[in-house]
Design an enzyme around this catalytic site. Structure first.
Site, PDB file in Angstrom:
ATOM      1  N   GLU A 134      -0.775  -1.831  -6.773  1.00  0.00           N
ATOM      2  CA  GLU A 134      -1.534  -0.703  -7.307  1.00  0.00           C
ATOM      3  C   GLU A 134      -0.709   0.562  -7.410  1.00  0.00           C
ATOM      4  O   GLU A 134      -1.010   1.447  -8.213  1.00  0.00           O
ATOM      5  CB  GLU A 134      -2.779  -0.451  -6.462  1.00  0.00           C
ATOM      6  CG  GLU A 134      -2.480  -0.129  -5.015  1.00  0.00           C
ATOM      7  CD  GLU A 134      -3.739   0.005  -4.184  1.00  0.00           C
ATOM      8  OE1 GLU A 134      -4.842  -0.053  -4.745  1.00  0.00           O
ATOM      9  OE2 GLU A 134      -3.610   0.166  -2.958  1.00  0.00           O
ATOM     10  N   GLY A 182       0.808  -1.205   0.000  1.00  0.00           N
ATOM     11  CA  GLY A 182       0.000   0.000   0.000  1.00  0.00           C
ATOM     12  C   GLY A 182       0.842   1.256   0.000  1.00  0.00           C
ATOM     13  O   GLY A 182       2.061   1.226  -0.172  1.00  0.00           O
ATOM     14  N   VAL A 183       0.179   2.393   0.216  1.00  0.00           N
ATOM     15  CA  VAL A 183       0.840   3.693   0.178  1.00  0.00           C
ATOM     16  C   VAL A 183       1.244   4.119   1.579  1.00  0.00           C
ATOM     17  O   VAL A 183       0.528   3.862   2.535  1.00  0.00           O
ATOM     18  CB  VAL A 183      -0.108   4.756  -0.423  1.00  0.00           C
ATOM     19  CG1 VAL A 183       0.573   6.104  -0.510  1.00  0.00           C
ATOM     20  CG2 VAL A 183      -0.589   4.322  -1.798  1.00  0.00           C
ATOM     21  N   GLY A 184       2.403   4.771   1.706  1.00  0.00           N
ATOM     22  CA  GLY A 184       2.745   5.393   2.973  1.00  0.00           C
ATOM     23  C   GLY A 184       4.098   4.993   3.514  1.00  0.00           C
ATOM     24  O   GLY A 184       4.846   4.217   2.913  1.00  0.00           O
ATOM     25  N   ASN A 185       4.405   5.543   4.689  1.00  0.00           N
ATOM     26  CA  ASN A 185       5.725   5.365   5.290  1.00  0.00           C
ATOM     27  C   ASN A 185       5.982   3.929   5.725  1.00  0.00           C
ATOM     28  O   ASN A 185       7.112   3.439   5.612  1.00  0.00           O
ATOM     29  CB  ASN A 185       5.862   6.302   6.497  1.00  0.00           C
ATOM     30  CG  ASN A 185       5.702   7.757   6.120  1.00  0.00           C
ATOM     31  OD1 ASN A 185       5.931   8.134   4.979  1.00  0.00           O
ATOM     32  ND2 ASN A 185       5.284   8.584   7.067  1.00  0.00           N
ATOM     33  N   ILE A 186       4.951   3.254   6.249  1.00  0.00           N
ATOM     34  CA  ILE A 186       5.141   1.865   6.670  1.00  0.00           C
ATOM     35  C   ILE A 186       5.443   0.991   5.460  1.00  0.00           C
ATOM     36  O   ILE A 186       6.337   0.131   5.497  1.00  0.00           O
ATOM     37  CB  ILE A 186       3.911   1.354   7.436  1.00  0.00           C
ATOM     38  CG1 ILE A 186       3.777   2.084   8.776  1.00  0.00           C
ATOM     39  CG2 ILE A 186       4.003  -0.152   7.664  1.00  0.00           C
ATOM     40  CD1 ILE A 186       2.557   1.687   9.573  1.00  0.00           C
TER      41      ILE A 186
END
Length: 498
Positions: A284, A258-262
């Site tokens: 995606e 997914g999207v983001g820092n993690i």
């Protein structure tokens, strides 16, 4: 054919109150910017004159501030789907000022084709090139562009000089048939091509071309901190362990992130571990961390819907397209997120949670069950169909005043039946094959923050025993005490025992 070129303001003036707009892009990548900025100004002028002016918007995923931000602040949105990340839009939705429909991203194009979302009046598509024969070459994303281009009444093209024409050939655009005529999607490896590198439309349908030079409104890249680094390492160690036992083949499997820092931290940890062979992505979004690993040879190929990267990273891709040309492919969202393909390829999904409960149910959209954060995005497309589905999050939020592990999630997006593994910086709870009470013990012991472990064990003590034990009066007690007193630590289970 000779197209009509005009300014962004002139194109915006052709859009009427009550129209439903379909937008290119997936995240801010590939989203139109010029016409929508002018549309927000137009709405403000009409409102000042006492005229009603609002439009509905459907996009591939989130957009940049030029759409969700400016249109929200101008009170120009009546309806929006399927996903967003804008703060001003979020406030308007939670104030019930905009009708927002949260949809699995793989389903958006199909719902448009089926008529569930209404008729698209105007498609606004960002392109790096368009030909006299009606070939539209997209920029940094696939999204729902093929479907809205075909079904809309008319098309406006934003020809954006900020995107290199070297992107031509990097897309694989394929639209599924409507049932009962749908055929299997012929993808058996992440790198398979099944469609065209452009969208073909009748040239007369293109009513305006607006030339702009506007970079994507990309979010900044944040380096992993101590907590996200630990989460990344825990995910990597779990996958390595499954590979050593043979659960994951020695050649590894494609990953979705997914999207983001993690997500960036997880991929960074995987890339650093030499025991994990070079692998593929079927995902995606491609973020900065993926581009870095492609350059290092750790990721062999990336199938994506969007280059969700910073602008300097995108420019680096354009400057080195000879290297990247056979390293990634950009697809429409109904293909990049296709449950059929995810199941076939054995994709390992890695997504983030707002909170998870002790039985493995996950909330990824709502704060305390009522306030929308962003939306479900594509997490459900992958989770339900993944070879292994992983959710991760920090064990606490708000400086430790919120536990991300709770007795019962305040909003359910992914049920225990779809979630295989929960991971925080504290550790890993492998939920596969476990009964509800076995899951509860694994989640509390391995994922909860030490400050909350005893509180969660105490909740089980006051719960009615059953196949899944709960105290229905106390299940949302931690949420309630946070709303009333600002700290979940202050929960008193004693008032629920009488």
């Amino acid at each position: 054919m000779s197209y009509k070129y005009m300014s962004a303001a002139a194109a915006a003036s052709l859009i009427h109150d009550g129209e439903l707009l379909g937008l290119s892009g997936f995240t801010p990548a590939g989203s139109p910017k010029g016409i929508l900025s002018e549309l927000a100004l137009l709405a403000e002028k009409k409102h000042a004159l006492g005229e009603h002016f609002q439009v509905g918007v459907i996009s591939g995923a989130s957009t940049g501030d030029s759409c969700d931000g400016k249109l929200s602040r101008a009170k120009a949105l009546s309806f929006r789907a399927p996903y967003t990340t804008n703060v001003d839009f979020r406030k308007a939705v939670n104030n019930n000022e905009i009708n927002y429909t949260d949809i699995h991203l793989s389903q958006v194009a199909q719902r448009i084709r089926s008529g569930f979302l209404g008729r698209i009046n105007t498609a606004i598509i960002e392109a790096c090139d368009v030909t006299a024969e009606g070939r539209i070459y997209l920029t940094a994303a696939g999204g729902i562009s093929p479907t809205i281009a075909r079904l809309s009444d008319r098309i406006f093209i934003e020809l954006n000089a900020a995107h290199s024409k070297s992107l031509i050939g990097m897309h694989d655009l394929y639209e599924m048939e409507r049932p009962p005529y749908r055929q299997p999607i012929p993808i058996t490896t992440a790198s398979d091509r099944i469609g065209l590198p452009y969208i073909q439309v009748e040239p007369s349908k293109i009513k305006a071309i607006v030339e702009v030079d506007l970079p994507d409104e990309a979010r900044s890249f944040v380096e992993p901190d101590e907590v996200t680094t630990l989460i990344g390492e825990n995910v990597a160690n779990f996958l390595i362990s499954d590979m050593h036992t043979g659960t994951i083949p020695s050649t590894f499997l494609p990953l979705q992130s997914g999207v983001g820092n993690i997500a960036n931290a997880v991929l960074s940890a995987l890339g650093k571990d030499p025991t994990i062979p070079p692998f593929e992505m079927y995902t995606e979004v491609i973020q900065n961390s993926v581009i870095k690993l492609i350059k290092e040879g750790r990721i062999k190929f990336g199938s994506t819907c969007s280059l969700t990267v910073t602008n300097d990273c995108l420019q680096d891709i354009y400057d080195n397209m000879d290297f990247f040309r056979n390293k990634f492919i950009i697809r429409p969202s109904e293909i990049s997120n296709s449950p059929e393909v995810v199941r076939r390829l054995g994709v390992i999904s890695m997504n983030t949670a707002i909170e998870a409960d002790i039985y493995g149910n996950v909330n990824s959209t709502h704060i305390c069950g009522t306030k929308m954060m962003n939306g479900i995005g594509g997490s459900g497309d992958f989770t339900r169909n993944a070879y292994i589905s992983i959710f991760s999050c920090p064990s606490t939020a708000k400086g430790g005043k919120i536990s991300s592990i709770v007795p019962m999630v305040s909003h359910l997006d992914h049920s225990e039946h779809s979630v295989n593994v929960l991971i925080t910086e504290q550790g890993v709870a492998d939920l596969r094959g476990k009964s509800p009470m076995e899951r509860a013990k694994a989640v509390i012991e391995n994922c909860a923050h030490p400050d909350y472990k005893q509180l969660l064990w105490d909740y089980l003590k006051i719960s009615t025993k059953g196949q899944t034990s709960h105290n229905l009066s106390a299940a949302f007690g931690m949420h309630q005490v946070f709303l009333e007193q600002g700290d979940m630590h202050l929960i008193d289970w004693g008032k629920y025992t009488h």
